[in-house]
Motif scaffolding. Structure first.
Motif, PDB file in Angstrom:
ATOM      1  N   ILE A 201       0.856  -1.184   0.000  1.00 59.81           N
ATOM      2  CA  ILE A 201       0.000   0.000   0.000  1.00 59.81           C
ATOM      3  C   ILE A 201       0.894   1.237   0.000  1.00 59.81           C
ATOM      4  N   PRO A 202       0.677   2.195  -0.922  1.00 60.60           N
ATOM      5  CA  PRO A 202       1.544   3.377  -0.979  1.00 60.60           C
ATOM      6  C   PRO A 202       1.279   4.324   0.190  1.00 60.60           C
ATOM      7  N   PRO A 203       2.310   5.116   0.575  1.00 61.05           N
ATOM      8  CA  PRO A 203       2.145   6.044   1.695  1.00 61.05           C
ATOM      9  C   PRO A 203       0.965   7.005   1.528  1.00 61.05           C
ATOM     10  N   SER A 204       0.673   7.382   0.302  1.00 61.17           N
ATOM     11  CA  SER A 204      -0.408   8.348   0.052  1.00 61.17           C
ATOM     12  C   SER A 204      -1.781   7.813   0.426  1.00 61.17           C
ATOM     13  N   LYS A 205      -1.894   6.501   0.566  1.00 61.40           N
ATOM     14  CA  LYS A 205      -3.180   5.887   0.909  1.00 61.40           C
ATOM     15  C   LYS A 205      -3.384   5.731   2.416  1.00 61.40           C
ATOM     16  N   ILE A 206      -2.344   6.002   3.197  1.00 60.20           N
ATOM     17  CA  ILE A 206      -2.460   5.829   4.644  1.00 60.20           C
ATOM     18  C   ILE A 206      -3.165   7.044   5.245  1.00 60.20           C
ATOM     19  N   GLY A 207      -4.211   6.789   6.004  1.00 60.54           N
ATOM     20  CA  GLY A 207      -4.975   7.861   6.634  1.00 60.54           C
ATOM     21  C   GLY A 207      -4.610   7.985   8.097  1.00 60.54           C
ATOM     22  N   GLU A 208      -5.506   7.544   8.988  1.00 62.53           N
ATOM     23  CA  GLU A 208      -5.226   7.621  10.419  1.00 62.53           C
ATOM     24  C   GLU A 208      -4.203   6.578  10.843  1.00 62.53           C
ATOM     25  N   VAL A 209      -3.357   6.968  11.791  1.00 59.66           N
ATOM     26  CA  VAL A 209      -2.374   6.055  12.369  1.00 59.66           C
ATOM     27  C   VAL A 209      -2.654   5.992  13.873  1.00 59.66           C
ATOM     28  N   ILE A 210      -3.197   4.875  14.314  1.00 52.89           N
ATOM     29  CA  ILE A 210      -3.630   4.723  15.706  1.00 52.89           C
ATOM     30  C   ILE A 210      -2.548   3.995  16.498  1.00 52.89           C
ATOM     31  N   GLY A 211      -2.002   4.671  17.492  1.00 53.14           N
ATOM     32  CA  GLY A 211      -1.009   4.047  18.360  1.00 53.14           C
ATOM     33  C   GLY A 211      -1.700   3.327  19.504  1.00 53.14           C
ATOM     34  N   VAL A 212      -1.510   2.028  19.593  1.00 52.83           N
ATOM     35  CA  VAL A 212      -2.093   1.236  20.680  1.00 52.83           C
ATOM     36  C   VAL A 212      -1.028   1.063  21.764  1.00 52.83           C
ATOM     37  N   ALA A 213      -1.297   1.605  22.940  1.00 50.61           N
ATOM     38  CA  ALA A 213      -0.306   1.572  24.013  1.00 50.61           C
ATOM     39  C   ALA A 213      -0.984   1.205  25.331  1.00 50.61           C
ATOM     40  N   LYS A 214      -0.352   0.311  26.087  1.00 51.37           N
ATOM     41  CA  LYS A 214      -0.837   0.032  27.429  1.00 51.37           C
ATOM     42  C   LYS A 214      -0.562   1.239  28.329  1.00 51.37           C
ATOM     43  N   ALA A 215      -1.290   1.298  29.427  1.00 53.22           N
ATOM     44  CA  ALA A 215      -1.116   2.382  30.395  1.00 53.22           C
ATOM     45  C   ALA A 215       0.148   2.195  31.223  1.00 53.22           C
ATOM     46  N   TYR A 216       0.844   1.096  31.005  1.00 55.18           N
ATOM     47  CA  TYR A 216       2.145   0.809  31.610  1.00 55.18           C
ATOM     48  C   TYR A 216       2.961   0.122  30.528  1.00 55.18           C
ATOM     49  N   THR A 217       4.132  -0.401  30.836  1.00 52.63           N
ATOM     50  CA  THR A 217       5.008  -0.958  29.808  1.00 52.63           C
ATOM     51  C   THR A 217       5.273  -2.432  30.070  1.00 52.63           C
ATOM     52  N   THR A 218       5.307  -3.231  28.992  1.00 49.09           N
ATOM     53  CA  THR A 218       5.630  -4.654  29.122  1.00 49.09           C
ATOM     54  C   THR A 218       6.597  -5.065  28.023  1.00 49.09           C
ATOM     55  N   ARG A 219       7.260  -6.181  28.265  1.00 49.36           N
ATOM     56  CA  ARG A 219       8.146  -6.762  27.264  1.00 49.36           C
ATOM     57  C   ARG A 219       8.266  -8.257  27.522  1.00 49.36           C
ATOM     58  N   VAL A 220       8.320  -9.042  26.428  1.00 51.61           N
ATOM     59  CA  VAL A 220       8.583 -10.472  26.523  1.00 51.61           C
ATOM     60  C   VAL A 220       9.980 -10.746  25.983  1.00 51.61           C
ATOM     61  N   GLY A 221      10.728 -11.601  26.660  1.00 54.08           N
ATOM     62  CA  GLY A 221      12.055 -11.973  26.174  1.00 54.08           C
ATOM     63  C   GLY A 221      13.129 -10.999  26.630  1.00 54.08           C
ATOM     64  N   PRO A 251       5.979 -15.306  31.284  1.00 59.19           N
ATOM     65  CA  PRO A 251       5.585 -14.093  31.998  1.00 59.19           C
ATOM     66  C   PRO A 251       6.217 -12.872  31.352  1.00 59.19           C
ATOM     67  N   ARG A 252       5.403 -11.846  31.125  1.00 57.73           N
ATOM     68  CA  ARG A 252       5.939 -10.616  30.553  1.00 57.73           C
ATOM     69  C   ARG A 252       6.640  -9.798  31.634  1.00 57.73           C
ATOM     70  N   ARG A 253       7.695  -9.126  31.237  1.00 55.90           N
ATOM     71  CA  ARG A 253       8.368  -8.169  32.111  1.00 55.90           C
ATOM     72  C   ARG A 253       7.511  -6.901  32.160  1.00 55.90           C
ATOM     73  N   CYS A 254       7.355  -6.328  33.331  1.00 60.90           N
ATOM     74  CA  CYS A 254       6.448  -5.193  33.492  1.00 60.90           C
ATOM     75  C   CYS A 254       7.145  -4.011  34.136  1.00 60.90           C
ATOM     76  N   GLY A 255       6.679  -2.809  33.808  1.00 61.65           N
ATOM     77  CA  GLY A 255       7.228  -1.598  34.396  1.00 61.65           C
ATOM     78  C   GLY A 255       6.299  -0.422  34.186  1.00 61.65           C
ATOM     79  N   TRP A 256       6.682   0.715  34.743  1.00 64.83           N
ATOM     80  CA  TRP A 256       5.880   1.924  34.577  1.00 64.83           C
ATOM     81  C   TRP A 256       5.891   2.396  33.118  1.00 64.83           C
ATOM     82  N   LEU A 257       4.898   3.179  32.764  1.00 67.07           N
ATOM     83  CA  LEU A 257       4.817   3.756  31.428  1.00 67.07           C
ATOM     84  C   LEU A 257       6.086   4.552  31.128  1.00 67.07           C
ATOM     85  N   ASP A 258       6.643   4.335  29.944  1.00 64.03           N
ATOM     86  CA  ASP A 258       7.880   5.007  29.544  1.00 64.03           C
ATOM     87  C   ASP A 258       7.577   5.961  28.394  1.00 64.03           C
ATOM     88  N   LEU A 259       7.491   7.256  28.716  1.00 62.04           N
ATOM     89  CA  LEU A 259       7.168   8.241  27.686  1.00 62.04           C
ATOM     90  C   LEU A 259       8.340   8.511  26.747  1.00 62.04           C
TER      91      LEU A 259
END
Length: 371
Positions: A201-221, A251-259
């Motif tokens: 899909i070409p860049p010109s066709k991209i409309g909204e870009v929705i960032g999905v973020a948890k209210a805190y931070t996680t990581r696996v691995g 188990p996911r590693r967890c921490g505070w939200l990282d802005l």
């Protein structure tokens, strides 16, 4: 429903779902996941397609994945051992097999024998039955045929017809092969650029870009995680948030939200709005911290650094915000949220300069506040 490879859009019975060209696909797992969904009552008939340009993941890729991790020893990346990295390596070295090769089986057989022989030379004589694999893929090819389409042509026809396309990213930006915490990343582009390279899909066709973020931070691995909490607070986030990997159960590693991370992600992806999920997990905390910058070598840093060595020495600078200590799972509008909860959301919006349009307050589909 548990989704690993298939698009989560399948839960919407009016949605057509496509596995795009940039995805690497292990066909036995594809059908296992599809069967599991259908056993749970989800009718996917005629609503799921796969690009004929998708690269295939074979069992030998998964074997090699484990062998590569073993070679790395203490420096292992923490891969899921699903063969993703080795499959993308085959793709990048131009020795991979794609879905369309299944329908020219003599060529498929020749290429498979060649790539397996090359892996034996590299990793030794690991156990792998090529003849059995060829027989299995003859059968899988017939079974897959109704799902296979030219996804590029299909998507562009739909766009021309005025249809809306929602693109689902499987991983967050920090696992991007170019912009993530290299080498603790996946093997493809997980940011906005993956829409173009993974779907055509070409860049010109991209409309909204929705960032999905948890209210805190996680990581696996493995990999850097500056705001990680290895204490009781981190365990509480894990338990309340049910933070265990869908694919691995780890188990996911967890921490505070990282802005710092969110700002960096926003710079690259250009979010037009944020979907802030799992805000209810923070209900139980008296005080909530937010990472706003790092101090590295005595200097304050507000963007995410490339060097993992620098990150190892970083001190995280937090802002502490008062918690709300109320159950927000029944709230269905922003005004119903406690004042401290609203202040937390507004703090994130001001820092990013991006509006939060959706807030997740529970696990149910109805437990979502639309702003």
């Amino acid at each position: 429903y548990a989704f690993h490879m298939l698009p989560s859009g399948l839960v919407n019975t009016e949605c057509i779902s496509i596995v795009g060209s940039g995805v690497v696909v292990h066909l036995p797992s594809f059908f296992e996941e599809l069967e599991d969904l259908e056993k749970q009552g989800l009718d996917c008939d005629g609503r799921l397609f796969i690009s004929d340009r998708c690269h295939l993941v074979f069992d030998f890729h998964q074997i090699v994945d484990g062998l590569k991790e073993g070679e790395l020893g203490r420096g292992s990346i923490g891969t899921t051992k699903k063969g993703i990295g080795p499959a993308y390596s085959s793709k990048a070295s131009r020795s991979g097999l794609r879905v369309h090769h299944l329908y020219h089986f003599e060529e498929f057989e020749r290429r498979l024998r060649t790539i397996v022989e090359a892996r034996h030379k590299r990793y030794g004589d690991f156990e792998y039955d090529v003849e059995a694999e060829l027989q299995r893929y003859r059968q899988l090819a017939d079974r897959l045929r109704p799902f296979v389409i030219d996804s590029v042509e299909y998507l562009h026809k739909e766009l021309a017809g005025g249809k809306r396309i929602l693109v689902e990213g499987a991983n967050a930006l920090m696992l991007d092969i170019d912009f993530g915490t290299y080498p603790y990343v996946t093997s493809s582009n997980t940011g906005i650029g993956g829409v173009c390279t993974g779907l055509g899909i070409p860049p010109s066709k991209i409309g909204e870009v929705i960032g999905v973020a948890k209210a805190y931070t996680t990581r696996v691995g493995g990999g850097p995680f500056p705001s990680e909490l290895t204490d009781d607070v981190g365990q509480k986030l894990r338990d309340v948030g049910a933070e265990y990997g869908v694919t691995t159960g780890r188990p996911r590693r967890c921490g505070w939200l990282d802005l710092v991370v969110l700002r960096y992600s926003n710079m690259i992806n250009g979010y037009t709005s944020i979907n802030l999920t799992k805000l209810d997990v923070l209900d139980v905390f008296d005080t909530i911290k937010v990472a706003v910058s790092y101090t590295i070598n005595g200097k304050e840093v507000t963007s995410f650094p490339a060097s993992l060595e620098d990150l190892e020495t970083a001190t995280v600078n937090y802002v502490s915000l008062p918690g709300w200590k109320e159950n927000i799972s029944k709230c269905r509008s922003f005004d119903e949220l406690p004042e401290n909860c609203k202040a937390y959301v507004r703090f994130i919006e001001r820092d990013l300069g991006v509006p939060v349009k959706w807030i997740g307050v529970g696990a149910g589909r109805e437990e979502m506040i639309a702003m």
